[in-house]
Design an enzyme around this catalytic site. Structure first.
Site, short mmCIF file in Angstrom:
data_model
loop_
_atom_site.label_atom_id
_atom_site.label_comp_id
_atom_site.label_asym_id
_atom_site.label_seq_id
_atom_site.Cartn_x
_atom_site.Cartn_y
_atom_site.Cartn_z
N ASP A 160 -2.52 -3.26 4.93
CA ASP A 160 -1.87 -3.77 6.13
C ASP A 160 -2.84 -3.70 7.29
O ASP A 160 -3.45 -2.65 7.54
CB ASP A 160 -0.62 -2.94 6.45
CG ASP A 160 -0.03 -3.30 7.81
OD1 ASP A 160 0.58 -4.38 7.90
OD2 ASP A 160 -0.19 -2.51 8.75
N ASP A 170 -0.71 -10.62 7.52
CA ASP A 170 -1.37 -9.36 7.84
C ASP A 170 -1.29 -8.33 6.71
O ASP A 170 -1.65 -7.18 6.90
CB ASP A 170 -0.79 -8.76 9.12
CG ASP A 170 0.70 -8.46 9.00
OD1 ASP A 170 1.33 -8.95 8.04
OD2 ASP A 170 1.23 -7.74 9.87
N GLU A 171 -0.85 -8.75 5.54
CA GLU A 171 -0.65 -7.78 4.46
C GLU A 171 -0.95 -8.42 3.11
O GLU A 171 -0.52 -9.54 2.84
CB GLU A 171 0.79 -7.27 4.49
CG GLU A 171 1.00 -5.93 3.83
CD GLU A 171 2.34 -5.32 4.21
OE1 GLU A 171 2.50 -4.90 5.37
OE2 GLU A 171 3.25 -5.29 3.37
#
Length: 420
Positions: free
Chosen positions: A15, A114-115
């Site tokens: 993350d 974002d992950e």
């Protein structure tokens, strides 16, 4: 224990911390860990929401995700930045290319902008563990060196455990590694249930009504009882509470999507029922299209309405089940229309949510050969979906989208719901 017979891989979930704020900080020459940074959807709308806030912004000014622009204090140290969604997507793509320097493309699953999940090793031995941890530290160092982006990592024997390790421990420590043996001590104490990935507020309420308040309660519940109340989802909830994930790498952790929904913060307060229902119809169209493309139908339709803060908020959230499952836009809309008029308090509306649940395969929907009208509606919906796939989401719209109340045309110019 039942965990020990499961195959062990080594998977991590990475993350990028405060992704939008971090990227915006780098782009503006600021330090996300030191400066007070706020990423706001639209600086021209006072009611626009905060999409991301830096640590200092949260700690010193109490501003967090969801705060409204007009609630942000006027302070010279605060940096207000609009999102650049194309820039964010490009950064995300470059990060994926970085991962490819360590593992193959087949071992990377991008979960969101974002992950990402990365399969570090296909088996679990002391040597493989040391190598996997070394790769994680090198990736984190590269993210700082190349992008100036801090990260947090969860590592586990499957995607579920990696995600849980990230959310429940990694985001605090930087790196967390969970094994099956850690489940009783680290996962079972988690409460409320909505703190666990995959359990929303509605499922939490239903579980609470059954006397289940912690993940440990869920893990030690009677499986047959859970399946009676939740169907296949009850089976998955039980196994997830025990850290068990039967999905293959890259597959959704839930075997089949259990709902389709769309939430929307309106561009302004909507004062009349007709204007609100115009947007509800647009949302029903989107939800129904996604269900049709997946070959799924629903028995339960949900409508959520949030009133404006100008009238001190509030609202309602109601569901209704129908006798025969559907993925037809107008049938879903008519139920939402009923729910709206039964519960609407004639207050300005700012938030809307439409979702469908109790999903089944479309093959379960009975279409009589003699009911020509229903066949025509099904074929019409499929034709509209095909046109949109080929020519874009605005190539064919309902008339309400061209009224002052409609939002579909304007939202089509956005990326991820925000300015490009």
């Amino acid at each position: 224990m039942k965990f020990q017979t499961l195959p062990n891989q080594i998977i991590c979930c990475i993350d990028i911390r405060s992704f939008y704020a971090s990227c915006s900080a780098v782009d503006a020459g600021l330090n996300v860990m030191e400066d007070a940074i706020c990423v706001v959807g639209d600086l021209n709308r006072k009611g626009s929401v905060v999409l991301a806030a830096s640590p200092r912004m949260k700690k010193q000014f109490g501003v967090k995700t969801g705060t409204r622009l007009f609630e942000i204090p006027n302070h010279p140290d605060i940096h207000l930045i609009e999102p650049k969604m194309e820039f964010f997507v490009k950064v995300s793509m470059e990060i994926s290319r970085l991962f490819e320097q360590y593992v193959s493309k087949d071992d990377i699953h991008v979960y969101s902008v974002d992950e990402s999940f990365i399969k570090l090793q296909h088996s679990d031995t002391p040597e493989k563990r040391e190598e996997a941890l070394n790769i994680v530290h090198r990736i984190q160092d590269d993210l700082i060196r190349l992008f100036q982006l801090p990260s947090a990592v969860g590592i586990g024997p499957n995607m579920l455990m990696a995600k849980l390790a990230l959310d429940l421990e990694g985001k605090k420590k930087g790196v967390a590694w969970w094994d099956y043996k850690d489940v009783p001590d680290k996962l079972w104490p988690v409460t409320p249930l909505s703190e666990m990935w995959g359990i929303g507020s509605r499922t939490e309420r239903n579980l609470n009504n059954l006397g289940i308040f912690s993940v440990g309660d869920l893990a030690n519940s009677d499986l047959t009882m859970l399946e009676e109340h939740f169907g296949i989802m009850g089976n998955q909830l039980y196994h997830h509470a025990n850290g068990i994930d039967f999905s293959s790498f890259g597959d959704p952790v839930m075997e089949k999507q259990v709902s389709y929904g769309k939430g929307q913060v309106l561009f302004r307060d909507y004062e009349t029922a007709s204007d609100v229902l115009a947007v509800v119809l647009e949302m029903c169209e989107d939800v129904a299209r996604r269900a049709r493309e997946a070959g799924r139908v629903a028995r339960t339709i949900h409508l959520g309405v949030g009133y404006s803060k100008m009238v001190f908020g509030g609202g309602f959230s109601r569901s209704r089940s129908i006798d025969e499952p559907t993925n037809e836009t107008m049938q879903i809309y008519r139920v939402c229309q009923q729910l709206f008029y039964e519960n609407y308090s004639n207050k300005p509306v700012r938030n809307l949510n439409v979702s469908i649940t109790n999903m089944e395969d479309e093959s379960s929907m009975q279409l009589s050969l003699f009911d020509t009208q229903r066949w025509q509606k099904r074929r019409l919906g499929a034709a509209m979906d095909s046109i949109r796939r080929k020519y874009g989401s605005t190539s064919i719209l309902r008339a309400v989208s061209y009224t002052d109340a409609g939002t579909a045309v304007q939202r089509a110019t956005l990326l991820g719901g925000h300015k490009k």
